[in-house]
Design a protein around this motif. Structure first.
Motif, short mmCIF file in Angstrom:
data_model
loop_
_atom_site.label_atom_id
_atom_site.label_comp_id
_atom_site.label_asym_id
_atom_site.label_seq_id
_atom_site.Cartn_x
_atom_site.Cartn_y
_atom_site.Cartn_z
N ALA A 184 0.83 -1.21 0.00
CA ALA A 184 0.00 0.00 0.00
C ALA A 184 0.87 1.26 0.00
CB ALA A 184 -0.93 0.00 1.21
N GLU A 185 2.05 1.14 0.59
CA GLU A 185 3.01 2.25 0.57
C GLU A 185 3.45 2.52 -0.86
OE1 GLU A 185 5.76 3.75 2.95
OE2 GLU A 185 3.86 4.03 3.94
N GLU A 186 3.66 1.43 -1.59
CA GLU A 186 4.17 1.53 -2.95
C GLU A 186 3.12 2.05 -3.92
OE1 GLU A 186 7.31 -1.93 -3.54
OE2 GLU A 186 5.72 -1.96 -5.08
N GLY A 219 0.44 3.65 -3.19
CA GLY A 219 -0.17 4.91 -2.77
C GLY A 219 -1.48 4.75 -2.00
N LEU A 220 -2.00 3.52 -1.97
CA LEU A 220 -3.27 3.32 -1.27
C LEU A 220 -3.16 3.56 0.23
CD1 LEU A 220 -4.93 0.23 -3.02
CD2 LEU A 220 -5.75 2.59 -2.95
N ILE A 221 -1.93 3.58 0.73
CA ILE A 221 -1.75 3.83 2.16
C ILE A 221 -2.35 5.18 2.56
CG2 ILE A 221 0.53 4.94 2.01
CD1 ILE A 221 -0.72 2.55 4.78
N VAL A 222 -2.40 6.09 1.61
CA VAL A 222 -2.92 7.42 1.96
C VAL A 222 -4.42 7.35 2.30
CG1 VAL A 222 -3.27 9.78 1.16
CG2 VAL A 222 -1.07 8.64 0.79
N PRO A 223 -5.29 6.86 1.40
CA PRO A 223 -6.70 6.74 1.79
C PRO A 223 -6.93 5.70 2.90
CG PRO A 223 -6.35 5.83 -0.43
CD PRO A 223 -5.09 6.55 -0.05
N ILE A 224 -6.17 4.62 2.89
CA ILE A 224 -6.34 3.63 3.95
C ILE A 224 -5.96 4.25 5.30
CG2 ILE A 224 -5.48 1.43 4.92
CD1 ILE A 224 -5.13 0.42 2.02
N PRO A 234 5.63 5.46 6.70
CA PRO A 234 6.60 6.46 6.24
C PRO A 234 6.00 7.41 5.21
CG PRO A 234 7.63 4.31 6.33
CD PRO A 234 6.19 4.10 6.68
N ARG A 235 5.25 6.87 4.28
CA ARG A 235 4.72 7.72 3.20
C ARG A 235 3.70 8.73 3.73
NH1 ARG A 235 3.42 5.68 -2.82
NH2 ARG A 235 2.18 7.44 -3.55
N GLN A 236 2.89 8.29 4.70
CA GLN A 236 1.95 9.23 5.31
C GLN A 236 2.71 10.34 6.04
OE1 GLN A 236 -0.18 5.94 7.50
NE2 GLN A 236 -1.82 7.45 7.41
N PHE A 237 3.76 9.91 6.72
CA PHE A 237 4.53 10.84 7.52
C PHE A 237 5.21 11.88 6.63
CE2 PHE A 237 8.55 11.78 9.88
CZ PHE A 237 7.95 12.52 10.87
N ALA A 238 5.53 11.47 5.41
CA ALA A 238 6.24 12.37 4.49
C ALA A 238 5.31 13.40 3.85
CB ALA A 238 6.94 11.56 3.40
N ARG A 239 3.98 13.23 4.04
CA ARG A 239 3.04 14.15 3.41
C ARG A 239 2.62 15.26 4.37
NH1 ARG A 239 -0.39 12.13 -0.85
NH2 ARG A 239 -2.09 13.24 0.17
N ALA A 240 2.67 16.47 3.87
CA ALA A 240 2.35 17.61 4.73
C ALA A 240 0.91 17.52 5.25
CB ALA A 240 2.55 18.91 3.96
N ASP A 241 0.02 16.85 4.49
CA ASP A 241 -1.39 16.86 4.89
C ASP A 241 -1.71 15.91 6.05
OD1 ASP A 241 -1.45 14.39 3.70
OD2 ASP A 241 -3.20 14.81 2.45
N ILE A 242 -0.70 15.22 6.58
CA ILE A 242 -0.96 14.36 7.73
C ILE A 242 -1.55 15.16 8.90
CG2 ILE A 242 1.44 14.51 8.60
CD1 ILE A 242 -0.88 11.47 8.95
#
Ligand code: C2E
Ligand code: MG
Ligand code: MG
Ligand code: MG
Length: 282
Positions: free
Chosen positions: A81-83, A85-90, A120-128
């Motif tokens: 999901a990290e790869e 991009g689905l980790i974002v909505p999940i 990690p990918r969520q953490f890297a996004r400003a919108d967290i």
């Protein structure tokens, strides 16, 4: 794409990799379906405060049971999901669901805290920050009852001390997950701006078995104490591990010794019962 160097074919020379790639693709497809159909669920694992012998918080852990594939472990599907991009909505769903649940529990378990894993990918996004604040507001949960868990590895990879600072400024706590496995230098933890360190279960596993693990566990406990972090031990399974952690000043424990991750109703019943008879567990 299979003839990047003119003759190698992935399928001809690396059947293993080909199969793995196919599996990842299949998982990706099913994951999209699962998200659309609301097939994800959260389990909750209690965390016991060793000072009071009470459950003071839970960690939300994502569960997915696919109709065709059966149960799929987060250790398998989160990296995919990290790869894709689905980790974002999940991750947004997890955050919202966990906040709703934590708020729903406040009437019977006042002050119960909720920990949510951030990839990690969520953490890297400003919108967290916006995702967190939106979930808190919609649920009506005070930020002080939420904690986000970020792995030491993610911190090292994305190195956003500013982001830690910004999260903490909202009143949400930060726990460094899998602490001790992320190759960070000791001096670096001064800059972590975290509240809790989660001692990785690989060290806990070795208590009573390997002297090295006991030495590292004690070192992390005393480091945490000296630098003002609370330490949560993960994966505590035995009385022996529990006694050792207690003796060396560990603040919180989480693990099968007390409870597995459970569906919300079971977690609720467990915590009510545990906190009533807390004396028995001391
Ligand atoms: P984690 O955050 O370090 O979670 C602890 C893992 O240890 C969980 O595995 C939990 O079920 C397991 N565990 C707890 N107590 C014991 C014990 O006494 N013995 C043993 N052997 N295991 C124990 P799980 O649920 O399979 O999750 C694996 C990892 O997947 C998590 O590690 C976390 O990194 C990730 N994950 C889970 N849920 C989420 C989520 O909602 N979002 C993100 N981004 N990652 C998640
Ligand atoms: Mg965690
Ligand atoms: Mg962990
Ligand atoms: Mg982990």
């Amino acid at each position: 794409r299979s003839k990047s160097n003119g003759r190698n074919s992935v399928h001809r020379y690396e059947p293993e990799l080909g199969r793995a790639a196919d599996e990842r693709l299949a998982l990706s497809r099913r994951m999209r379906v699962a998200l659309a159909n609301g097939e994800f669920r959260l389990d909750y694992q209690p965390q016991v405060d060793l000072l009071t012998n009470r459950v003071t918080g839970v960690e939300a852990l994502l569960r997915w049971r696919d109709a065709e594939l059966g149960p799929v472990s987060p250790a398998t599907f989160i990296p995919i999901a990290e790869e894709n991009g689905l980790i974002v909505p999940i991750g947004e769903w997890v955050m919202q669901q966990a906040c709703f649940q934590a708020q729903a529990w406040q009437s019977t378990l006042p002050g119960l805290r909720m920990s949510v894993n951030i990839s990690p990918r969520q953490f890297a996004r400003a919108d967290i920050l916006r995702v967190m604040e939106c979930a808190l507001t919609r649920a009506g949960l005070p930020p002080s009852l939420l904690e986000v868990e970020i792995t030491e590895g993610a911190l090292m990879a994305y190195g956003s001390i500013e982001m830690l600072r910004a999260i903490r400024a909202t009143g949400v706590d930060i726990a460094i997950d899998d602490f001790g496995t992320g190759y960070s230098s000791l001096s670096y933890i001064r800059t972590f701006h975290a509240d809790r360190l989660k001692l990785d279960m690989s060290f806990v596993r070795g208590i009573g078995e390997h002297r090295e693990d006991e030495v590292i566990t004690r070192a992390i406990l005393s480091l945490g104490r000296a630098l003002g972090f609370k330490v949560v031990a993960e994966g505590v399974e035995t009385d022996n591990q529990l006694a050792f952690l207690r003796r060396h000043g560990c603040n919180f424990v989480q693990g099968y010794r007390f409870a597995r991750p459970m569906v919300a109703a079971d977690a609720h019943a467990f915590i009510l019962n545990f906190n009533e008879g807390a004396v028995e567990y001391s």
